[in-house]
Design an enzyme around this catalytic site. Structure first.
Site, PDB file in Angstrom:
ATOM      1  N   CYS A  20      69.733  15.056  48.948  1.00  0.00           N
ATOM      2  CA  CYS A  20      69.635  14.537  50.089  1.00  0.00           C
ATOM      3  C   CYS A  20      70.052  13.026  50.088  1.00  0.00           C
ATOM      4  O   CYS A  20      69.495  12.319  49.411  1.00  0.00           O
ATOM      5  CB  CYS A  20      68.428  14.605  50.873  1.00  0.00           C
ATOM      6  SG  CYS A  20      68.360  13.869  52.597  1.00  0.00           S
ATOM      7  N   ASN A 119      78.787  24.349  44.375  1.00  0.00           N
ATOM      8  CA  ASN A 119      79.387  24.076  45.675  1.00  0.00           C
ATOM      9  C   ASN A 119      79.986  22.803  45.864  1.00  0.00           C
ATOM     10  O   ASN A 119      80.235  21.909  45.095  1.00  0.00           O
ATOM     11  CB  ASN A 119      78.059  24.561  46.788  1.00  0.00           C
ATOM     12  CG  ASN A 119      77.181  23.370  46.993  1.00  0.00           C
ATOM     13  OD1 ASN A 119      76.571  23.060  47.845  1.00  0.00           O
ATOM     14  ND2 ASN A 119      77.130  22.472  45.892  1.00  0.00           N
ATOM     15  N   GLY A 120      80.580  22.696  47.009  1.00  0.00           N
ATOM     16  CA  GLY A 120      81.344  21.550  47.425  1.00  0.00           C
ATOM     17  C   GLY A 120      82.731  21.869  47.804  1.00  0.00           C
ATOM     18  O   GLY A 120      83.378  22.326  46.762  1.00  0.00           O
ATOM     19  N   ASP A 121      83.399  21.604  48.921  1.00  0.00           N
ATOM     20  CA  ASP A 121      84.773  21.859  49.320  1.00  0.00           C
ATOM     21  C   ASP A 121      85.110  23.727  49.224  1.00  0.00           C
ATOM     22  O   ASP A 121      86.239  23.829  48.848  1.00  0.00           O
ATOM     23  CB  ASP A 121      85.731  21.180  48.233  1.00  0.00           C
ATOM     24  CG  ASP A 121      85.861  19.666  48.538  1.00  0.00           C
ATOM     25  OD1 ASP A 121      85.185  19.400  49.657  1.00  0.00           O
ATOM     26  OD2 ASP A 121      85.970  18.890  47.767  1.00  0.00           O
TER      27      ASP A 121
HETATM   28  C1  LIG Z   1      74.355  17.567  57.232  1.00  0.00           C
HETATM   29  C2  LIG Z   1      74.186  18.184  56.060  1.00  0.00           C
HETATM   30  C3  LIG Z   1      72.784  18.521  55.780  1.00  0.00           C
HETATM   31  C4  LIG Z   1      72.492  19.222  54.401  1.00  0.00           C
HETATM   32  N1  LIG Z   1      71.216  19.406  54.089  1.00  0.00           N
HETATM   33  C5  LIG Z   1      71.043  19.795  52.794  1.00  0.00           C
HETATM   34  C6  LIG Z   1      69.540  20.507  52.578  1.00  0.00           C
HETATM   35  O1  LIG Z   1      68.410  20.270  53.141  1.00  0.00           O
HETATM   36  N2  LIG Z   1      69.259  20.919  51.272  1.00  0.00           N
HETATM   37  C7  LIG Z   1      70.462  21.063  50.348  1.00  0.00           C
HETATM   38  O2  LIG Z   1      70.192  21.711  49.387  1.00  0.00           O
HETATM   39  N3  LIG Z   1      71.597  20.891  50.974  1.00  0.00           N
HETATM   40  C8  LIG Z   1      71.903  20.381  51.960  1.00  0.00           C
HETATM   41  N4  LIG Z   1      73.390  19.892  52.399  1.00  0.00           N
HETATM   42  C9  LIG Z   1      74.389  20.181  51.290  1.00  0.00           C
HETATM   43  C10 LIG Z   1      75.136  21.489  51.346  1.00  0.00           C
HETATM   44  O3  LIG Z   1      74.156  22.478  51.171  1.00  0.00           O
HETATM   45  C11 LIG Z   1      76.166  21.583  50.184  1.00  0.00           C
HETATM   46  O4  LIG Z   1      75.730  21.098  48.905  1.00  0.00           O
HETATM   47  C12 LIG Z   1      77.308  20.539  50.613  1.00  0.00           C
HETATM   48  O5  LIG Z   1      77.595  20.409  51.904  1.00  0.00           O
HETATM   49  C13 LIG Z   1      78.380  21.156  49.997  1.00  0.00           C
HETATM   50  O6  LIG Z   1      79.705  20.555  50.207  1.00  0.00           O
HETATM   51  P1  LIG Z   1      80.749  20.848  51.178  1.00  0.00           P
HETATM   52  O7  LIG Z   1      80.182  20.579  52.213  1.00  0.00           O
HETATM   53  O8  LIG Z   1      81.858  20.401  50.946  1.00  0.00           O
HETATM   54  O9  LIG Z   1      80.689  22.231  51.306  1.00  0.00           O
HETATM   55  C14 LIG Z   1      73.568  19.414  53.464  1.00  0.00           C
HETATM   56  C15 LIG Z   1      74.970  19.202  53.981  1.00  0.00           C
HETATM   57  C16 LIG Z   1      75.102  18.623  55.339  1.00  0.00           C
HETATM   58  C17 LIG Z   1      76.515  18.414  55.845  1.00  0.00           C
END
Ligand SMILES: Cc1cc2nc3c(=O)[nH]c(=O)nc-3n(C[C@H](O)[C@H](O)[C@H](O)COP(=O)(O)O)c2cc1C
Length: 137
Positions: A20, A119-121
């Site tokens: 976070c 993860n990510g993208d």
């Molecule tokens: C608004 C928002 C809140 C998120 N909250 C959490 C969370 O509470 N716990 C967590 O493990 N990942 C959280 N994530 C991260 C996502 O699970 C993930 O790791 C990330 O968005 C991956 O990248 P991407 O957006 O490029 O797919 C959050 C992402 C966003 C955009």
């Protein structure tokens, strides 16, 4: 005999959130802990000792691009007995913007035996396949 609290509550696993980026969270946890590795190690050890169900972490790459610590943190987690790590390879400084660096996921995957979740993208099934086909994954 008293039931262990985690069984009473019905949880299957505990995940420590080191991802976070919110300002109010990094003051006391979330990706802010990626700047304090000795403290983080103490937290890992304490939680591991207290929790008998699977324990996992979710982490960012590091605080900023000058302090990428994902590899160090996941190795530390493995040593302490944490069972899996999910990596969101953006830094805290990046927030939710910029590119996720999949090289970081691959480097960690090569270096540890515990499951690594990347993860990510990942925006399509094809992206997921490309991530899985990276060298070392
Ligand atoms: C608004 C928002 C809140 C998120 N909250 C959490 C969370 O509470 N716990 C967590 O493990 N990942 C959280 N994530 C991260 C996502 O699970 C993930 O790791 C990330 O968005 C991956 O990248 P991407 O957006 O490029 O797919 C959050 C992402 C966003 C955009």
């Amino acid at each position: 005999m008293r039931r262990a609290w985690w069984k009473t509550l019905g949880y299957d696993a505990v995940d420590i959130n080191l991802g976070c980026p919110a300002k109010k969270v990094v003051k006391c946890g979330g990706s802010g802990l990626l700047r304090e590795l000795p403290l983080l190690e103490d937290i890992f050890k304490s939680v591991r000792a207290a929790v008998k169900i699977p324990l996992t972490i979710k982490l960012r790459a590091g605080w900023d691009d000058k302090s990428i610590v994902a590899l160090e943190v996941v190795k530390m987690a493995e040593q302490v007995g944490i069972e899996a790590a999910a990596i969101h390879p953006r830094t805290r400084a990046q927030g939710y913007t910029g590119k996720a660096d999949w090289n970081i996921i691959a480097a960690v995957k090569q270096a540890v035996k515990i499951p690594v979740i990347g993860n990510g993208d990942v925006q399509s099934p094809e992206d997921a396949v490309r991530l899985g086909e990276r060298d070392g994954m």
